[in-house]
Design a protein around this motif. Structure first.
Motif, PDB file in Angstrom:
ATOM      1  N   SER A 141      -2.264   0.183  -5.850  1.00 13.92           N
ATOM      2  CA  SER A 141      -3.695   0.073  -5.984  1.00 13.92           C
ATOM      3  C   SER A 141      -4.282   1.541  -6.085  1.00 13.92           C
ATOM      4  O   SER A 141      -4.171   2.382  -5.336  1.00 13.92           O
ATOM      5  CB  SER A 141      -4.450  -0.639  -4.908  1.00 13.92           C
ATOM      6  OG  SER A 141      -4.243  -0.184  -3.906  1.00 13.92           O
ATOM      7  N   SER A 143      -0.601   3.514  -2.689  1.00 13.01           N
ATOM      8  CA  SER A 143      -2.228   3.202  -2.675  1.00 13.01           C
ATOM      9  C   SER A 143      -3.065   4.401  -2.462  1.00 13.01           C
ATOM     10  O   SER A 143      -2.388   5.407  -1.794  1.00 13.01           O
ATOM     11  CB  SER A 143      -2.603   2.141  -1.844  1.00 13.01           C
ATOM     12  OG  SER A 143      -4.170   1.910  -1.662  1.00 13.01           O
ATOM     13  N   ASN A 150      -0.936  -4.563  -3.090  1.00 10.36           N
ATOM     14  CA  ASN A 150      -1.636  -3.555  -3.257  1.00 10.36           C
ATOM     15  C   ASN A 150      -0.837  -2.135  -3.219  1.00 10.36           C
ATOM     16  O   ASN A 150      -1.109  -0.871  -2.952  1.00 10.36           O
ATOM     17  CB  ASN A 150      -2.797  -3.270  -2.209  1.00 10.36           C
ATOM     18  CG  ASN A 150      -3.637  -4.380  -2.231  1.00 10.36           C
ATOM     19  OD1 ASN A 150      -4.446  -4.427  -3.091  1.00 10.36           O
ATOM     20  ND2 ASN A 150      -3.917  -5.091  -0.997  1.00 10.36           N
ATOM     21  N   LYS A 207       0.736  -1.160  -0.100  1.00  6.10           N
ATOM     22  CA  LYS A 207       0.081   0.037   0.066  1.00  6.10           C
ATOM     23  C   LYS A 207       0.973   1.280   0.021  1.00  6.10           C
ATOM     24  O   LYS A 207       0.443   2.302   0.372  1.00  6.10           O
ATOM     25  CB  LYS A 207      -1.016   0.188   1.137  1.00  6.10           C
ATOM     26  CG  LYS A 207      -2.095  -1.270   1.243  1.00  6.10           C
ATOM     27  CD  LYS A 207      -3.113  -0.960   2.361  1.00  6.10           C
ATOM     28  CE  LYS A 207      -3.867  -2.039   2.537  1.00  6.10           C
ATOM     29  NZ  LYS A 207      -4.951  -1.971   3.338  1.00  6.10           N
TER      30      LYS A 207
END
Length: 153
Positions: free
Chosen positions: A107, A84, A104, A81
């Motif tokens: 993401s 992210s 992620n 992340k």
């Protein structure tokens, strides 16, 4: 005014202030170092760094090395992340020192259009580029031996 009510209000205010102080102290130290708007966690033993978080937008170049207190750390991974929800991220340059891209990691980077993954990368985590709605060009080298579930969903 009732003295007990006044004491209770002061106690509540004091506890709220104390809790917020602790929260912000912990939040401020969640990462080991920040360089050019990118936050890193360091492995002191191996002298390596992992990209932990960035809210930068536009074109970003991750460096191969960062320096903290005159010690050089090799950037070897992009953590889970880490980018992210960076909706303003348009392009990213990943150095050849990076071997893994975490779950992620990119993401919901809705303006990211292309990604060139270097030959050093062997692992792309689950959902690494999920919901990157404008991603139209991806170069994946033969060095990648693992692509996680939904990495490009």
């Amino acid at each position: 005014m009732c003295p007990q009510k006044n004491m209770k209000q002061r106690f509540t205010t004091l506890m709220t202030t104390l809790l917020l102080s602790v929260f912000f102290a912990v939040s401020a130290s969640a990462y080991d170092v920040e360089v050019d708007g990118i936050y890193y966690n360091l492995n002191e033993t191996e002298k390596t760094a992992e990209v932990a978080k960035s809210w930068n937008s536009g074109s970003i170049e991750i460096p191969s090395y960062i320096v903290k207190n005159d010690v050089e750390y090799k950037v070897t991974s992009i953590g889970a992340k880490s980018f992210s929800d960076c909706s303003g991220l348009t392009s990213i340059t990943i150095p050849n020192s990076v071997t893994s891209i975490g779950n992620n990691a990119f993401s919901e980077c809705s303006y990211l259009t292309s990604i060139n993954i270097p030959n050093s990368v062997t692992n792309i985590g689950d959902g690494a580029f999920s919901r990157c709605s404008r991603l139209t060009s991806v170069t994946i080298p033969n060095s990648v031996t693992n692509i996680g579930d939904g990495a490009f969903s």
